[in-house]
Design an enzyme around this catalytic site. Structure first.
Site, PDB file in Angstrom:
ATOM      1  N   LYS A 115      -2.147   2.737  -2.087  1.00 29.65           N
ATOM      2  CA  LYS A 115      -2.186   2.928  -3.545  1.00 29.65           C
ATOM      3  C   LYS A 115      -1.415   1.855  -4.286  1.00 29.65           C
ATOM      4  O   LYS A 115      -1.804   1.468  -5.387  1.00 29.65           O
ATOM      5  CB  LYS A 115      -1.659   4.317  -3.916  1.00 29.65           C
ATOM      6  CG  LYS A 115      -2.602   5.412  -3.448  1.00 29.65           C
ATOM      7  CD  LYS A 115      -2.475   6.679  -4.236  1.00 29.65           C
ATOM      8  CE  LYS A 115      -3.650   7.589  -3.878  1.00 29.65           C
ATOM      9  NZ  LYS A 115      -3.620   8.865  -4.534  1.00 29.65           N
ATOM     10  N   LYS A 198     -12.042   6.353   3.228  1.00 31.53           N
ATOM     11  CA  LYS A 198     -11.966   7.791   2.935  1.00 31.53           C
ATOM     12  C   LYS A 198     -12.639   8.116   1.591  1.00 31.53           C
ATOM     13  O   LYS A 198     -12.473   7.365   0.632  1.00 31.53           O
ATOM     14  CB  LYS A 198     -10.487   8.174   2.872  1.00 31.53           C
ATOM     15  CG  LYS A 198     -10.209   9.643   2.693  1.00 31.53           C
ATOM     16  CD  LYS A 198      -8.707   9.892   2.559  1.00 31.53           C
ATOM     17  CE  LYS A 198      -8.227   9.795   1.129  1.00 31.53           C
ATOM     18  NZ  LYS A 198      -8.098  11.062   0.405  1.00 31.53           N
ATOM     19  N   LYS A 201     -11.138  11.108  -4.679  1.00 36.83           N
ATOM     20  CA  LYS A 201     -11.570  11.527  -6.015  1.00 36.83           C
ATOM     21  C   LYS A 201     -11.313  10.443  -7.056  1.00 36.83           C
ATOM     22  O   LYS A 201     -11.957  10.416  -8.081  1.00 36.83           O
ATOM     23  CB  LYS A 201     -10.978  12.881  -6.410  1.00 36.83           C
ATOM     24  CG  LYS A 201      -9.474  12.940  -6.536  1.00 36.83           C
ATOM     25  CD  LYS A 201      -9.078  14.296  -7.094  1.00 36.83           C
ATOM     26  CE  LYS A 201      -8.159  15.038  -6.159  1.00 36.83           C
ATOM     27  NZ  LYS A 201      -6.845  14.402  -5.989  1.00 36.83           N
TER      28      LYS A 201
HETATM   29  P1  ATP Z   1      -6.812  10.617  -4.900  1.00 33.69           P
HETATM   30  O1  ATP Z   1      -8.024   9.767  -4.807  1.00 33.69           O
HETATM   31  O2  ATP Z   1      -6.409  10.954  -6.301  1.00 33.69           O
HETATM   32  O3  ATP Z   1      -5.676  10.158  -4.047  1.00 33.69           O
HETATM   33  P2  ATP Z   1      -7.817  12.483  -2.945  1.00 33.69           P
HETATM   34  O4  ATP Z   1      -9.274  12.745  -3.074  1.00 33.69           O
HETATM   35  O5  ATP Z   1      -7.360  11.603  -1.833  1.00 33.69           O
HETATM   36  O6  ATP Z   1      -7.236  12.017  -4.323  1.00 33.69           O
HETATM   37  P3  ATP Z   1      -5.681  14.473  -2.762  1.00 33.69           P
HETATM   38  O7  ATP Z   1      -5.324  15.215  -3.992  1.00 33.69           O
HETATM   39  O8  ATP Z   1      -4.802  13.338  -2.333  1.00 33.69           O
HETATM   40  O9  ATP Z   1      -7.176  13.919  -2.846  1.00 33.69           O
HETATM   41  O10 ATP Z   1      -5.846  15.484  -1.576  1.00 33.69           O
HETATM   42  C1  ATP Z   1      -6.006  16.871  -1.689  1.00 33.69           C
HETATM   43  C2  ATP Z   1      -6.300  17.434  -0.326  1.00 33.69           C
HETATM   44  O11 ATP Z   1      -7.598  17.031   0.099  1.00 33.69           O
HETATM   45  C3  ATP Z   1      -5.338  16.956   0.759  1.00 33.69           C
HETATM   46  O12 ATP Z   1      -5.117  18.010   1.677  1.00 33.69           O
HETATM   47  C4  ATP Z   1      -6.083  15.834   1.411  1.00 33.69           C
HETATM   48  O13 ATP Z   1      -5.673  15.614   2.735  1.00 33.69           O
HETATM   49  C5  ATP Z   1      -7.499  16.365   1.351  1.00 33.69           C
HETATM   50  N1  ATP Z   1      -8.471  15.273   1.346  1.00 33.69           N
HETATM   51  C6  ATP Z   1      -8.562  14.301   0.396  1.00 33.69           C
HETATM   52  N2  ATP Z   1      -9.581  13.474   0.675  1.00 33.69           N
HETATM   53  C7  ATP Z   1     -10.141  13.922   1.828  1.00 33.69           C
HETATM   54  C8  ATP Z   1     -11.228  13.470   2.620  1.00 33.69           C
HETATM   55  N3  ATP Z   1     -11.935  12.411   2.283  1.00 33.69           N
HETATM   56  N4  ATP Z   1     -11.532  14.175   3.735  1.00 33.69           N
HETATM   57  C9  ATP Z   1     -10.820  15.258   4.089  1.00 33.69           C
HETATM   58  N5  ATP Z   1      -9.775  15.734   3.375  1.00 33.69           N
HETATM   59  C10 ATP Z   1      -9.428  15.078   2.258  1.00 33.69           C
END
Ligand code: ATP
Ligand code: LTN
Length: 331
Positions: A115, A198, A201
């Site tokens: 990040k 990955k 969002k």
């Molecule tokens: P950002 O892009 O804002 O970092 P993010 O999509 O990575 O967001 P988080 O809020 O960081 O989401 O994660 C929320 C939960 O969802 C955490 O438990 C994280 O491990 C899980 N998670 C996020 N992305 C994935 C993914 N691609 N596959 C499986 N689990 C995920």
């Protein structure tokens, strides 16, 4: 009744609308495990501001995240649902833990490395300290289990290290040492546009992720346009990250094994796999989207749930914080 159950706690940052990655990697497992634990789920808006957010959007997503938890099957009568900023103990304990966390260990966090690269010159200190606030989230509730996707495993590990360090200094019973629960299938759902990254969002490309707010039509289009691999045969192997991702999504949602799913596609083409995966997602996510919309319209119900939740959370978190202050010698 709840006293005898161990505590499970988890959260999602309302940095955007939730994705199917958040659903499969996190939310779904909270729902599956909720009856076995005393559950605490919240929307971590203080984590979300580690990168710039639009205030109006942030407010909306903060509530929407909790509405999604309920729509996905979390029972608000059993679990405590709340918003992180309404429980001041999170920020207070985070400060204390900051004094017991080393720069070296924080700079090894892969999420920080990823990040901070996207931030250019001015990297907010909050982004660096992000795992310390997460440790406070977890330790305040004497949590036993933290169900998260694979990307958060390292953050649960640093939480354990900080807790052990403080327990050694101030008494073994200060913090319970938490364990991560990482699902065996679907712990890392990949981007539909780049299956080597990955699904996230906050990906600027909206086609990389299926959002829990997407219409059926958007879901169908995104999955049909998913980047797949060369070749035609549907097999699960290292050289086919795009196909593997679609197979994994199906396996996680249906509970079937990957070989079972692969067998059902003998003689079929990538197009079949895409259409089936898209339909499965529409079937699974459609009702969650509609229920979330309903809850967002009935704001008074949601506000009541969150008000009750915040009160319970302040009480539980307050007990731990008080004990931490006492043992450290803070007035
Ligand atoms: P950002 O892009 O804002 O970092 P993010 O999509 O990575 O967001 P988080 O809020 O960081 O989401 O994660 C929320 C939960 O969802 C955490 O438990 C994280 O491990 C899980 N998670 C996020 N992305 C994935 C993914 N691609 N596959 C499986 N689990 C995920
Ligand atoms: N950092 C997590 C969100 C999060 C969290 C938590 C997860 C903040 N506090 C406590 C579990 C327990 C993420 O997924 N980005």
């Amino acid at each position: 009744m709840t006293e005898s159950k161990k505590t499970m706690l988890s959260a999602v940052a309302p940095s955007n609308r939730l994705t199917v990655g958040n659903y499969i990697g996190a939310l779904r497992n909270w729902v599956k495990l909720q009856d076995q634990y005393d559950c605490w789920f919240f929307s971590v808006n203080l984590h979300a501001i580690t990168v710039r957010q639009d205030p109006t959007e942030l407010l909306e997503q903060t509530y929407r995240a909790v509405a999604c938890y309920i729509a996905a099957g979390i029972d608000p009568k059993k679990a405590t649902l709340f918003i992180q900023s309404q429980v001041p103990q999170h920020a207070e304990l985070a400060w204390v833990l900051n004094c017991f966390t080393y720069m070296g260990e924080l700079s090894r966090m892969t999420q920080y490395k990823d990040k901070s690269l996207k931030q250019g010159q001015n990297i907010p200190a909050g982004l660096f300290n992000y795992p310390v606030l997460m440790a406070a989230d977890i330790l305040l509730y004497q949590t036993a289990l933290v169900p998260v996707g694979e990307d958060q495993k390292q953050h649960v590990e640093i939480t354990r290290d900080i807790a052990l360090r403080m327990n050694n200094l101030y008494g073994k019973d200060l913090f319970r040492i938490p364990e991560a629960y990482i699902p065996p299938v679907g712990a890392r759902i990949m981007s539909l546009q780049n299956p080597l990254a990955k699904m996230s969002k906050s990906d600027p490309d909206p086609n990389g992720a299926v959002y829990l707010t997407d219409t059926n039509d958007q879901i169908l289009k995104k999955v049909k346009r998913a980047v797949t691999d060369s070749g035609t045969e549907i097999t699960y192997e290292e050289t086919k990250p795009g196909i593997n991702n679609l197979l994994t999504i199906q396996a996680a949602i249906t509970g079937k094994t990957i070989p079972e799913i692969v067998n059902s596609y003998i003689g079929k083409q990538y197009g079949h796999l895409k259409v089936d995966t898209a339909n499965l997602l529409v079937e699974t996510l459609g009702p969650i989207r509609d229920k979330t919309d309903e809850l967002m319209k009935d704001r008074s119900y949601l506000l009541q749930v969150l008000e009750d939740g915040a009160e319970r959370a302040r009480e539980r978190a307050g007990q731990t914080l008080k004990e931490v202050y006492r043992r450290i010698g803070l007035v």
